[in-house]
Write a protein that holds these residues in place. Structure first.
Motif, PDB file in Angstrom:
ATOM      1  N   LEU A  92       0.883  -1.519  -0.003  1.00  0.00           N
ATOM      2  CA  LEU A  92      -0.252   0.333   0.031  1.00  0.00           C
ATOM      3  C   LEU A  92       0.570   1.394  -0.396  1.00  0.00           C
ATOM      4  CD1 LEU A  92      -2.648   0.798   0.220  1.00  0.00           C
ATOM      5  CD2 LEU A  92      -2.611   0.922   2.405  1.00  0.00           C
ATOM      6  N   GLN A  95       2.721   1.773  -3.756  1.00  0.00           N
ATOM      7  CA  GLN A  95       1.224   2.051  -4.519  1.00  0.00           C
ATOM      8  C   GLN A  95       1.053   3.443  -4.111  1.00  0.00           C
ATOM      9  OE1 GLN A  95      -2.101  -0.238  -4.064  1.00  0.00           O
ATOM     10  NE2 GLN A  95      -0.715  -2.574  -4.528  1.00  0.00           N
ATOM     11  N   ARG A  96       0.404   3.696  -3.030  1.00  0.00           N
ATOM     12  CA  ARG A  96       0.452   5.395  -3.147  1.00  0.00           C
ATOM     13  C   ARG A  96       1.651   6.251  -2.609  1.00  0.00           C
ATOM     14  NH1 ARG A  96      -5.286   4.885   0.901  1.00  0.00           N
ATOM     15  NH2 ARG A  96      -6.372   2.823  -1.087  1.00  0.00           N
ATOM     16  N   GLY A  97       2.185   6.082  -2.129  1.00  0.00           N
ATOM     17  CA  GLY A  97       3.497   6.442  -2.014  1.00  0.00           C
ATOM     18  C   GLY A  97       3.555   7.487  -0.521  1.00  0.00           C
ATOM     19  N   ILE A  98       3.356   7.122   0.722  1.00  0.00           N
ATOM     20  CA  ILE A  98       2.171   7.474   1.848  1.00  0.00           C
ATOM     21  C   ILE A  98       3.487   7.002   2.589  1.00  0.00           C
ATOM     22  CG2 ILE A  98       0.258   8.769   1.194  1.00  0.00           C
ATOM     23  CD1 ILE A  98      -0.766   6.446   2.593  1.00  0.00           C
ATOM     24  N   GLN A 115       9.910   8.757  -2.635  1.00  0.00           N
ATOM     25  CA  GLN A 115       9.254   8.798  -4.137  1.00  0.00           C
ATOM     26  C   GLN A 115      10.793   9.580  -4.650  1.00  0.00           C
ATOM     27  OE1 GLN A 115       6.281  11.110  -3.487  1.00  0.00           O
ATOM     28  NE2 GLN A 115       5.344   8.852  -3.214  1.00  0.00           N
ATOM     29  N   THR A 121       8.722   3.886  -6.551  1.00  0.00           N
ATOM     30  CA  THR A 121       8.610   4.216  -4.758  1.00  0.00           C
ATOM     31  C   THR A 121       9.056   2.673  -4.609  1.00  0.00           C
ATOM     32  OG1 THR A 121       7.151   5.467  -5.567  1.00  0.00           O
ATOM     33  CG2 THR A 121       7.631   4.702  -3.174  1.00  0.00           C
TER      34      THR A 121
END
Length: 413
Positions: A92, A95-98, A115, A121
């Motif tokens: 996750l 995918q979201r870069g958080i 990133q 990422t």
């Protein structure tokens, strides 16, 4: 007071210590998570700048020095550091870069997204075990529990001292009251002990004791004065007896007058004497009074049966009062039964008490006759009342069953 203080302090300590214990646990978790996050972030900065070999060595060194295993997941599937399978949290974050944290049953997962890399990422993962999240919490809780127990014991000690300051004067008042009820009218309560309310009660009790003493003194003086007034008619009676021409009859009348004079003297002395714990030998007193009445019984043809326990039989009443009670009971036999009616007198020793039984062969007491033994019952004779009050002064009682009267006298009232 101890229970009240214990309950109050327990509530206060629970309200104070439980939130503090929870705060300490949360603080320990935050410290462990912050340490792991800083470590992961520092490695995340190297992912974009260091070469692959340098990054590998740095991660291995970090895993050796730290208790938190660190893994770096690259977009091409390469893993540097601890060989841990990719978790849903890692996917996750990639995918979201958080960056975020994930709570697990056995610890906390820290995920830092990096990133701007050519391949995509990368994710730095650090894991904090449950034991690190709770490190030092148990010891802190034990310290809090010890502090709470110490404060509770201190509160109980203070409450005990306060309770003693209140209870001791009250116990003193109770002891003084018991002494007053036992007849020691000189006993007084200390008026300077205890709280203001207790001191007020002590002062009131002392005034009451003084008032009782004054009233008893006045009553004794009134009884003595009333007895003394009978001296004049008794003197006239003595003169009349001396003027009887028959020497035998005159001697008999003078003997009765002398007995009456002795009785009046005893009443006056008894009324003016302080009564504290009287005692006499019941066997000796009853035997003497039975011998006195046996002479009259012989003149009237009455059969007398006696069963007297051997003495000494100490009872908590004066010899004069017991003799008056015996005379009252035997006088009732002679006054309310026909001549020739026999009677029995029994004296038995029981554990802690002595029983005097007077039984005659007459019809016995009816309800109205028994009421004579109560002052104000409309009777002119108070014989049974005298016997009843004598028994009750020792803590005993008077029982009437037909013609059988039982007087129970206690050894210690």
């Amino acid at each position: 007071m101890a229970l009240l203080v214990t309950a109050a302090m327990a509530l206060v300590l629970v309200a104070f210590l439980v939130p503090l214990a929870l705060l300490l646990r949360a603080g320990a978790e935050d410290r462990a998570v912050a340490t792991a996050t800083v470590q992961a972030q520092s490695l995340g900065a190297l992912v974009a700048t260091a070469d692959a070999e340098s990054l590998r060595l740095t991660v291995e060194q970090a895993n050796v020095d730290s208790a938190h295993p660190v893994s770096i997941y690259f977009a091409d599937g390469t893993v540097v550091g601890a060989a841990v399978p990719m978790t849903p949290g890692v996917r996750l974050a990639a995918q979201r870069g958080i960056s975020f944290g994930v709570a697990h049953a056995d610890g906390r997962e820290i995920l830092i997204a990096v990133q701007g890399l050519p391949a995509g990422t990368a994710v730095v993962r650090s894991f904090v075990p449950e034991r690190d999240l709770r490190r030092g919490v148990t010891r802190a809780w034990l310290v809090l529990a010890a502090v709470g127990a110490g404060l509770l014991l201190l509160g109980l000690a203070v409450a005990d001292r306060l309770a003693v300051a209140v209870v001791r004067p009250i116990r003193t008042l109770a002891a003084v009251s018991e002494s007053l009820s036992a007849g020691d009218l000189d006993r007084r309560a200390p008026a300077a002990d205890g709280p203001g309310e207790v001191r007020a009660v002590a002062a009131a009790l002392n005034r009451l004791a003084g008032r009782i003493r004054d009233l008893l003194r006045q009553e004794r003086e009134a009884a003595a004065d009333l007895s003394h007034r009978m001296r004049t008619p008794m003197t006239a009676l003595r003169l009349d007896a001396e003027s009887i021409s028959d020497p035998n009859e005159s001697a008999r009348m003078l003997e009765h007058v002398a007995a009456l004079d002795r009785a009046l003297t005893a009443v006056i002395e008894d009324a003016r004497r302080e009564r504290i714990a009287p005692e006499c030998d019941a066997a000796a007193v009853v035997a003497e009074r039975v011998a006195f009445w046996s002479v009259l019984a012989e003149d009237q043809g009455r059969a007398v049966r006696t069963v007297l326990a051997p003495g000494p039989l100490p009872v908590a009443v004066s010899a004069g009062d017991l003799a008056a009670a015996v005379d009252a009971l035997l006088g009732n036999v002679f006054a309310h039964t026909d001549e020739g009616t026999g009677f029995a007198v029994e004296l038995h020793a029981r554990p802690g008490r002595t029983e005097l039984v007077v039984d005659d062969e007459g019809p016995g007491f009816d309800a109205q006759a028994a009421a004579r033994g109560v002052s104000g019952g409309g009777s002119t004779g108070l014989g049974l009342d005298i016997a009843r009050r004598t028994a009750e002064s020792t803590g005993g009682h008077l029982t009437i069953t037909g013609a059988r009267v039982t007087l129970e006298l206690l050894t210690d009232p």
